[in-house]
Design an enzyme around this catalytic site. Structure first.
Site: not given
Ligand code: IVH
Length: 675
Positions: A115, A117, A119, A224, A315, A409, A412, A427, A432
């Site tokens: 999935e 991740k 932010d 999501y 990451k 400036c 100069c 300036c 200069c």
């Molecule tokens: S799973 C034990 N799935 O990442 C499982 N987390 O560092 C923990 N996050 O607090 C959550 N997308 O805010 C999961 N597809 C995703 C995610 C996700 C973002 C964030 C979430 C969590 C943090 C964990």
């Protein structure tokens, strides 16, 4: 009584219908009725609820923004802790995780779900008898804040589930702000003079932690859902994949890019695919979450501390980091602009040490409320110069102080002015040294006079030795003088002098661009060269004449007029002319441009030019560039991975040139000379 009865039925029907359309619109992104029809349903429901206030319930679609501001958030316990994730930063980390899991599972194979991740901010949503009752932040994982009334304003969070069979159920997911929503929000804040959010994550978090839900409602938040917390009643999926499908069937918004794989190599591919493609997404993602698919295996694997063994966050290289803003320095640009830059405590951002970053201009610093001494967020994206995104206000100690643009400036000492309507302070010093340094560098640049060997150090040395006071002086340098410079060997001196000599016959457009007139880029310089044919004619052009050229507006025209009004600039141009620099459009021996009347069409990628450069070369020689192949096309230049234009050229028997042949054709006018 009868009346209330039927009103109740109608209200129920309306709520179901609106819930269905909300889901089509906000979750599936495929509405089946028009906005007007939807509004009509909402209005009817609002009217009935107004007539029968006793029938208003908190899960009614009319109640997304109804709650009064809170004094403070209540605490909510998470019956099942909200865990965090261990990180993998490189392939080895991921492989080590996989091996460990495989070992713990006794060598069994295990499919994995990948999935993106998100932010944003993690939330837990509790539903009872299909109704949204409590929404909370993650907090410390055991206890979070009750932000139900704010979460209700997020349109893609269902207030009623599509299937109300599970008695109680908790959904977990990430609330986020799209990049577009973030920019729009910041633009509005800039307009109303409010401090800007550093990134979408902070903006999402700030929006959800508002005590007044009416503010949250104005922020385009989205969600999501990435998992099921706990459930009582209803089906019990046996894998993460099925849990996601189940959540989707209940009406939750699930990321369509989730994928399930059996092999680690596929996980690697997924990661690399999204590393490339993530900029195209309308939301920020900082990695890929890899989860063991089987929920039985997940239970077997358990967790260490607060991190599950069954999942890992792989990451993407960091693009942001925080560090201290030690000071704000000023660079003087070639047009005299005073460019503030950040002097930072060195920090590693995605594998690169960053010590300096741009700060754009004075207004930007003020808008973002960046103060000297602040802890700031630094961002690096692709190859661009790192930039300061904004301060971490929570880390202020009171020792920070605001930046003030100097009135003189720093190079100069001349007066600094900021013309009305302009973002840049400038300036005013005509001599200069900082401006001259930048101008010389620009003048020698590839798209300007293309003087190889005249790099930053040589420019500095020439200025230092007093051999060059303006760009005109370059054409009077003797071999002895150049050899006298520090660290200048015979060969490099010759190379430099040859490059200077060669630059005397640069095309007029490049020479105009090289002068560094404010707002005159290469494209404008090309227009001016085509129109006037000589620098003299340009220098004596009236405002009317300049205005008559399409795509030259008042800003550019005024800047050109101001440049040539300056006696000092005219003197430099005279020096260039006396020094042998051609300041006219190049013509062939026959008095004609070599590619006059010939139309070119380019297709595919060229190795030695950018598209823009190739077009400029053609135009400099009198040719034109078309976008479609016709019988009138003189040549089609074919680069790597050509498009359908090649087929069309073949069909019409239009001559085709390889890149090498194209270069030969361009150089074929080597014997051009001024008329
Ligand atoms: S799973 C034990 N799935 O990442 C499982 N987390 O560092 C923990 N996050 O607090 C959550 N997308 O805010 C999961 N597809 C995703 C995610 C996700 C973002 C964030 C979430 C969590 C943090 C964990």
């Amino acid at each position: 009584m009868k009346d209330t009865q039927s009103a109740k039925e109608r209200i129920d029907d309306l709520r179901k219908e609106i819930t269905y359309h909300n889901h089509r619109y906000y979750v599936l992104d495929s509405p089946v009725i028009s906005d007007a029809e939807y509004d009509e349903l909402m209005r009817e429901l609002q009217r009935l609820e107004a007539e029968h206030p006793e029938l208003v319930t908190p899960d009614s679609p009319t109640q997304r923004v109804g709650a009064a501001p809170l004094e403070a958030f209540q605490t909510v316990e998470h019956p099942l802790p909200m865990l965090s994730l261990a990180n993998a930063f490189q392939e080895e980390d991921l492989r080590a995780w996989y091996k460990r899991v495989q070992g713990l599972l006794g060598g069994r194979v295990f499919p994995m779900v990948c999935e993106l991740k998100m932010d944003g901010l993690a939330v837990a949503l509790v539903y009872e008898e299909g109704r949204f009752t409590t929404g909370a932040t993650r907090g410390d994982g055991y206890r979070g804040e009750n932000i139900t009334q704010n979460l209700k304003t997020v349109k893609s969070i269902p207030l009623l589930l599509l299937d109300q069979s599970p008695r109680r159920l908790e959904a977990r997911g990430e609330v986020y702000l799209s990049k577009k929503g973030f920019h729009k929000l910041n633009e509005e804040r800039a307009r109303s003079g409010q401090p800007l959010f550093a990134n979408p994550r902070n903006a999402a978090a700030g929006s959800l932690r508002q005590l007044d839900p009416r503010i949250t409602a104005q922020r385009p938040l989205d969600i999501y859902v990435y998992g099921m917390g706990w459930a009582e009643g209803g089906p019990t999926p046996s894998t993460q994949w099925h849990a996601l499908e189940y959540m989707k069937s209940l009406g939750f918004r699930i990321n369509p890019h989730n994928a399930r794989f059996s092999h680690l190599d596929e996980v690697e591919d997924y990661y690399h695919r999204w590393l490339e493609a993530k900029e195209d997404l309308d939301y920020e993602t900082d990695g890929v979450v890899v989860k063991v698919d089987s929920l039985d295996y997940q239970r077997e694997l358990g967790e260490v501390g607060r991190e599950p063994r069954w999942a890992i966050a792989y990451k993407f290289p960091a693009t942001q980091a925080t560090t201290r803003l030690i000071d704000i320095g000023i660079n003087v640009g070639r047009t005299g602009s005073l460019n503030p830059y950040a002097i930072l405590e060195p920090v590693n951002v995605g594998g690169v040490t960053v010590k300096m970053a741009t700060l754009h201009n004075e207004d930007d610093i003020r808008r973002k409320d960046i103060r000297i001494g602040d802890t700031v967020i630094v961002q690096r994206a692709g190859e661009v110069i790192p930039q300061v995104v904004g301060p971490v206000v929570a880390r202020r100690t009171g020792q920070e102080h605001p930046f003030v643009m100097p009135t003189r400036c720093p190079q100069c000492g001349a007066e600094v002015v900021r013309p009305p309507g302009e973002a840049m302070a400038r300036c005013t010093g005509a001599s200069c040294p900082a401006q001259i340094f930048q101008l010389l560098k620009h003048f020698a640049g590839r798209e300007a006079m293309d003087i190889r060997g005249l790099g930053e150090q040589t420019v500095a040395a020439l200025l230092q030795a007093g051999m060059v006071k303006d760009v005109g002086d370059l054409y009077y340098l003797s071999r002895e003088q150049v050899l006298g410079l520090e660290r200048m060997a015979d060969k490099s001196a010759d190379n430099l002098l040859n490059a200077i000599a060669k630059s005397r016959s640069r095309p007029l457009a490049n020479a105009i661009f090289a002068l560094g007139i404010l707002h005159v880029g290469l494209e404008t310089a090309q227009l001016l060269a085509d129109h006037f044919g000589s620098l003299d004619r340009l220098a004596n052009a009236s405002q009317e004449e300049l205005f008559a050229i399409p795509s030259i507006g008042p800003k550019i025209a005024d800047s050109i007029l101001a440049y040539f009004r300056q006696e000092a600039n005219r003197r430099v141009i005279e020096k260039l002319r006396q020094g042998g620099v051609r300041l006219e459009k190049e013509l062939t021996k026959a008095g004609k441009l070599p590619l006059m009347g010939k139309e070119f069409v380019l297709t595919g990628r060229l190795e030695t030019f950018t598209r823009h450069q190739a077009e400029a070369r053609i135009k400099e020689r009198g040719g034109s560039v078309g976008s479609t192949v016709t019988r009138k096309t003189a040549y089609v230049v074919v680069g790597a991975d050509p498009g359908s234009k090649l087929e069309r050229a073949q069909a019409l028997s239009v001559p085709q040139l390889t890149e090498a042949e194209f270069v030969v054709l361009l150089e074929g006018d080597g014997q051009t000379q001024p008329s």
